[in-house]
Design a protein around this motif. Sequence first.
Motif, PDB file in Angstrom:
ATOM      1  N   ALA A 148       0.830  -1.203   0.000  1.00  0.00           N
ATOM      2  CA  ALA A 148       0.000   0.000   0.000  1.00  0.00           C
ATOM      3  C   ALA A 148       0.867   1.256   0.000  1.00  0.00           C
ATOM      4  O   ALA A 148       0.559   2.241  -0.686  1.00  0.00           O
ATOM      5  N   ASP A 149       1.962   1.238   0.759  1.00  0.00           N
ATOM      6  CA  ASP A 149       2.912   2.360   0.733  1.00  0.00           C
ATOM      7  C   ASP A 149       3.432   2.585  -0.678  1.00  0.00           C
ATOM      8  O   ASP A 149       3.490   3.716  -1.180  1.00  0.00           O
ATOM      9  N   LEU A 150       3.834   1.482  -1.307  1.00  0.00           N
ATOM     10  CA  LEU A 150       4.386   1.551  -2.653  1.00  0.00           C
ATOM     11  C   LEU A 150       3.348   2.061  -3.646  1.00  0.00           C
ATOM     12  O   LEU A 150       3.642   2.898  -4.506  1.00  0.00           O
ATOM     13  N   ALA A 151       2.114   1.586  -3.537  1.00  0.00           N
ATOM     14  CA  ALA A 151       1.046   2.011  -4.453  1.00  0.00           C
ATOM     15  C   ALA A 151       0.774   3.500  -4.319  1.00  0.00           C
ATOM     16  O   ALA A 151       0.564   4.202  -5.317  1.00  0.00           O
ATOM     17  N   THR A 152       0.790   4.007  -3.084  1.00  0.00           N
ATOM     18  CA  THR A 152       0.557   5.433  -2.851  1.00  0.00           C
ATOM     19  C   THR A 152       1.611   6.278  -3.545  1.00  0.00           C
ATOM     20  O   THR A 152       1.308   7.298  -4.181  1.00  0.00           O
ATOM     21  N   ARG A 162      -2.980   7.686 -13.577  1.00  0.00           N
ATOM     22  CA  ARG A 162      -4.280   7.439 -14.203  1.00  0.00           C
ATOM     23  C   ARG A 162      -4.728   5.981 -14.064  1.00  0.00           C
ATOM     24  O   ARG A 162      -5.780   5.601 -14.562  1.00  0.00           O
ATOM     25  N   TRP A 163      -3.906   5.190 -13.412  1.00  0.00           N
ATOM     26  CA  TRP A 163      -4.247   3.783 -13.245  1.00  0.00           C
ATOM     27  C   TRP A 163      -5.322   3.611 -12.182  1.00  0.00           C
ATOM     28  O   TRP A 163      -5.381   4.372 -11.209  1.00  0.00           O
ATOM     29  N   ASP A 164      -6.145   2.584 -12.355  1.00  0.00           N
ATOM     30  CA  ASP A 164      -7.143   2.275 -11.337  1.00  0.00           C
ATOM     31  C   ASP A 164      -6.475   1.515 -10.190  1.00  0.00           C
ATOM     32  O   ASP A 164      -5.350   1.015 -10.314  1.00  0.00           O
ATOM     33  N   GLU A 166      -7.038  -1.360  -8.827  1.00  0.00           N
ATOM     34  CA  GLU A 166      -6.753  -2.782  -9.045  1.00  0.00           C
ATOM     35  C   GLU A 166      -5.450  -2.971  -9.811  1.00  0.00           C
ATOM     36  O   GLU A 166      -4.647  -3.853  -9.495  1.00  0.00           O
ATOM     37  N   SER A 167      -5.224  -2.137 -10.825  1.00  0.00           N
ATOM     38  CA  SER A 167      -3.991  -2.249 -11.612  1.00  0.00           C
ATOM     39  C   SER A 167      -2.771  -1.905 -10.769  1.00  0.00           C
ATOM     40  O   SER A 167      -1.731  -2.578 -10.848  1.00  0.00           O
ATOM     41  N   LEU A 168      -2.884  -0.846  -9.953  1.00  0.00           N
ATOM     42  CA  LEU A 168      -1.773  -0.484  -9.071  1.00  0.00           C
ATOM     43  C   LEU A 168      -1.482  -1.598  -8.074  1.00  0.00           C
ATOM     44  O   LEU A 168      -0.327  -1.897  -7.777  1.00  0.00           O
ATOM     45  N   GLU A 169      -2.532  -2.223  -7.575  1.00  0.00           N
ATOM     46  CA  GLU A 169      -2.358  -3.316  -6.621  1.00  0.00           C
ATOM     47  C   GLU A 169      -1.636  -4.495  -7.273  1.00  0.00           C
ATOM     48  O   GLU A 169      -0.764  -5.119  -6.659  1.00  0.00           O
ATOM     49  N   MET A 170      -1.988  -4.806  -8.517  1.00  0.00           N
ATOM     50  CA  MET A 170      -1.306  -5.910  -9.213  1.00  0.00           C
ATOM     51  C   MET A 170       0.175  -5.605  -9.388  1.00  0.00           C
ATOM     52  O   MET A 170       1.037  -6.474  -9.188  1.00  0.00           O
ATOM     53  N   LEU A 171       0.485  -4.356  -9.772  1.00  0.00           N
ATOM     54  CA  LEU A 171       1.878  -3.965  -9.980  1.00  0.00           C
ATOM     55  C   LEU A 171       2.667  -4.044  -8.676  1.00  0.00           C
ATOM     56  O   LEU A 171       3.768  -4.615  -8.639  1.00  0.00           O
ATOM     57  N   THR A 172       2.114  -3.481  -7.609  1.00  0.00           N
ATOM     58  CA  THR A 172       2.837  -3.482  -6.337  1.00  0.00           C
ATOM     59  C   THR A 172       2.964  -4.904  -5.764  1.00  0.00           C
ATOM     60  O   THR A 172       3.966  -5.225  -5.131  1.00  0.00           O
ATOM     61  N   ARG A 219      -2.811  -1.393 -20.181  1.00  0.00           N
ATOM     62  CA  ARG A 219      -3.956  -0.490 -20.350  1.00  0.00           C
ATOM     63  C   ARG A 219      -5.001  -0.815 -19.291  1.00  0.00           C
ATOM     64  O   ARG A 219      -5.760  -1.771 -19.448  1.00  0.00           O
ATOM     65  N   PRO A 220      -5.022  -0.039 -18.193  1.00  0.00           N
ATOM     66  CA  PRO A 220      -6.048  -0.270 -17.176  1.00  0.00           C
ATOM     67  C   PRO A 220      -7.446  -0.142 -17.766  1.00  0.00           C
ATOM     68  O   PRO A 220      -7.645   0.521 -18.792  1.00  0.00           O
ATOM     69  N   ALA A 221      -8.414  -0.765 -17.128  1.00  0.00           N
ATOM     70  CA  ALA A 221      -9.782  -0.813 -17.655  1.00  0.00           C
ATOM     71  C   ALA A 221     -10.332   0.577 -17.956  1.00  0.00           C
ATOM     72  O   ALA A 221     -10.937   0.814 -18.990  1.00  0.00           O
ATOM     73  N   LYS A 222     -10.092   1.546 -17.075  1.00  0.00           N
ATOM     74  CA  LYS A 222     -10.691   2.861 -17.283  1.00  0.00           C
ATOM     75  C   LYS A 222     -10.030   3.625 -18.427  1.00  0.00           C
ATOM     76  O   LYS A 222     -10.602   4.555 -18.977  1.00  0.00           O
TER      77      LYS A 222
END
Length: 225
Positions: A148-152, A162-164, A166-172, A219-222
């Motif tokens: 969560a720190d990393l995603a922030t 601009r990522w949603d 869920e995409s950030l969570e997958m990356l982190t 390409r995130p969903a949004k």
Amino acid sequence: MPSVTESITEKLEQVAAGRETRGQRTRIALQEAALRLLGHDKSFSSLSLREVTREAGIVPTAFYRHYQTMEELGQDLVADSFLALRRMIRSVRSEGLPVDNIIGRTVEVLVSQVHANRLHFQFIARERYGGYSSLRLSIQQEIRAFGADLATDLARFPMLDRWDAESLEMLTTLMVNAMVSIAEQILDAPLNDAKVEKDIIRRAERQLLFISLAVPAWRPAKLAK
């Protein structure tokens, strides 16, 4: 009531300032005693309260002034093990370095922390899949908090902002799992074998770089709509 992580943070800050109380010194002595005993390839669940207090040089009744159970001591150790690492990795991300430099510095900090706190990391690696279920849960929560720190922080970067979620969570998750794997490889490597460690670091940097190179193509969903 403060969380385990908050209590450890406060404790470390007071110790660093030389203002630790007698109770805090006893608490630290119990934690260090448990880590020393765990350094002999023992699992935390196999440690007894009497064994830990004897190693710490205190009477068993003093234990209950700080912890109700051995599991509470273990949870303190989990929080303590992640605290310094999370702070140092966060400082690397705030340096504003290019991606490849950030990866190199991140691996450098991780490896240095494993060496400096080897007993802590051995404890985490051993208890991550065994022992008390409460400790496994605490470790999972700390790893999620790390992510969560990393995603922030990543959400502030161009494109990633601009990522949603869920995409950030997958990356982190990919990045944090890679770092956990790196730490475990360093622990398993022969001590003082510079060649083996250098190879682990080289492969670790490449692995994190491969993950980062996938970012522009995702390409995130949004964004795909």
